[in-house]
Structures are given as structure tokens and as C-alpha cells.
Scaffold this motif. Structure first.
Motif, PDB file in Angstrom:
ATOM      1  N   ARG A 183      66.312 -23.643 -25.554  1.00 39.88           N
ATOM      2  CA  ARG A 183      65.101 -22.823 -25.661  1.00 39.88           C
ATOM      3  C   ARG A 183      64.583 -22.713 -27.090  1.00 39.88           C
ATOM      4  N   ARG A 193      60.271 -22.675 -30.086  1.00 41.74           N
ATOM      5  CA  ARG A 193      59.081 -22.098 -29.452  1.00 41.74           C
ATOM      6  C   ARG A 193      58.430 -20.998 -30.280  1.00 41.74           C
ATOM      7  N   TRP A 197      58.887 -17.875 -33.694  1.00 37.74           N
ATOM      8  CA  TRP A 197      59.808 -16.864 -34.209  1.00 37.74           C
ATOM      9  C   TRP A 197      60.018 -15.696 -33.248  1.00 37.74           C
ATOM     10  N   THR A 198      58.979 -15.284 -32.560  1.00 39.90           N
ATOM     11  CA  THR A 198      59.142 -14.202 -31.581  1.00 39.90           C
ATOM     12  C   THR A 198      60.041 -14.654 -30.438  1.00 39.90           C
ATOM     13  N   SER A 199      59.810 -15.872 -29.983  1.00 38.43           N
ATOM     14  CA  SER A 199      60.666 -16.416 -28.931  1.00 38.43           C
ATOM     15  C   SER A 199      62.094 -16.599 -29.425  1.00 38.43           C
ATOM     16  N   ALA A 200      62.252 -16.852 -30.726  1.00 34.56           N
ATOM     17  CA  ALA A 200      63.593 -17.011 -31.282  1.00 34.56           C
ATOM     18  C   ALA A 200      64.384 -15.715 -31.179  1.00 34.56           C
ATOM     19  N   ASN A 224      63.807 -13.291 -29.035  1.00 34.82           N
ATOM     20  CA  ASN A 224      64.066 -13.094 -27.604  1.00 34.82           C
ATOM     21  C   ASN A 224      65.175 -14.029 -27.119  1.00 34.82           C
ATOM     22  N   ASN A 225      65.189 -15.241 -27.630  1.00 30.15           N
ATOM     23  CA  ASN A 225      66.226 -16.201 -27.277  1.00 30.15           C
ATOM     24  C   ASN A 225      67.593 -15.686 -27.722  1.00 30.15           C
ATOM     25  N   THR A 285      68.605 -12.864 -25.421  1.00 29.86           N
ATOM     26  CA  THR A 285      68.981 -13.401 -24.118  1.00 29.86           C
ATOM     27  C   THR A 285      70.365 -14.045 -24.168  1.00 29.86           C
ATOM     28  N   GLY A 319      69.358 -16.074 -33.085  1.00 31.86           N
ATOM     29  CA  GLY A 319      68.071 -16.606 -32.630  1.00 31.86           C
ATOM     30  C   GLY A 319      67.275 -17.213 -33.759  1.00 31.86           C
ATOM     31  N   GLU A 328      66.320 -21.182 -34.279  1.00 30.99           N
ATOM     32  CA  GLU A 328      64.920 -21.599 -34.456  1.00 30.99           C
ATOM     33  C   GLU A 328      64.747 -22.411 -35.738  1.00 30.99           C
TER      34      GLU A 328
END
Length: 146
Positions: A56, A59, A61-64, A66-67, A70, A135, A139
């Protein structure tokens, strides 16, 4: 296929699992034999980082973040489940259960009991900060080594 983000995510979760396992042992029952508790959690950290977080990455920094959260939630879930199964099997070998369904239900009861040890503030902060840093590192690895 091995990639840098998978490797970094697995390594970072391995470190967080090692730290948190040590904190749990330090806060746990006096004289309790934890056996391979730390090593199992470290292995789960590598697996969760590799399979869940590594694919994952890339995608944003915000997704990082969240990743990372998770991946850490998955590590905690699988850690509680695997340690619950291990304890259930230990008790089952001592004939502590009347039947197989009682043993299966006890996995979740044991997992909840172990989860209560995670509520200590230093452990929660370690999990949250470790998740965010993991995360972000994953990233950065995805951006740097494509």
C-alpha cells in the motif's frame, strides 16, 4: 516480489513489536514464563509489514499515516489472536476445557485479557508513534526506491 517498501515496513514493525513485547513483559505478571512471546510477535511484525503495509506504499503522506495505523492494528489483532491460541493450546493440554467449543471461545477471552495489558499509556504511545513512523518510513522508501 520483494520491494524496498515491504522490507522497510517489515523491519519497522519488527522493531515496534520487539519494543512493545518488552514493555508487556516488564508490566506483566512477576515470574511468568513468556517463552517465545517476543519472537512470535516480531515474526508477526515482519509478516504484517510485508503483506499489509508494503503493497500500500506510494499513495501519499496522508495515506502513509493511515497505512501505518492499519499495519499496527493488524499486528495487534494478529498478535492477540496468535498468543490467545497459544495459551488456549497450553491450557487444553492440561485438560482445562470440557469441549472444543469452550476452547475456541476461550481464545477470544484470552485475547481480550491480553489486550487489557496494551491499555498502559506508555504502550499505547509506543504503538501510535511507531505506527506513524513506520508509515512515513515506508512511504519514503516507496518514493526513494521505485
Amino acid at each position: 516480489m520483494p520491494t524496498a517498501p515491504k522490507l522497510i515496513a517489515g523491519f519497522c514493525l519488527l522493531i515496534v513489536a520487539f519494543l512493545v513485547s518488552g514493555m508487556i513483559i516488564a508490566n506483566g505478571e512477576e515470574g511468568k514464563n513468556y517463552g517465545s512471546f517476543t519472537y512470535v510477535n516480531m515474526g508477526l511484525g515482519v509478516v504484517c509489514g510485508w503483506w499489509i503495509m508494503g503493497k500500500r506504499a506510494g499513495r501519499g503522506w496522508t495515506s502513509a499515516i493511515n497505512n501505518g495505523l492499519t499495519g499496527m492494528a493488524a499486528l495487534v489483532f494478529w498478535g492477540l489472536f496468535v498468543q490467545g491460541v497459544n495459551e488456549m493450546l497450553r491450557l487444553a493440554m492440561r485438560h482445562r476445557y470440557d469441549g472444543p467449543f469452550e476452547a475456541l471461545i476461550s481464545i477470544f477471552k484470552i485475547g481480550v485479557e491480553y489486550g487489557q495489558q496494551l491499555i498502559a499509556p506508555e504502550i499505547l504511545w509506543t504503538l501510535i508513534i511507531g505506527a506513524i513512523l513506520t508509515g512515513l518510513a515506508t512511504e519514503e522508501a516507496a518514493r526513494r526506491w521505485r
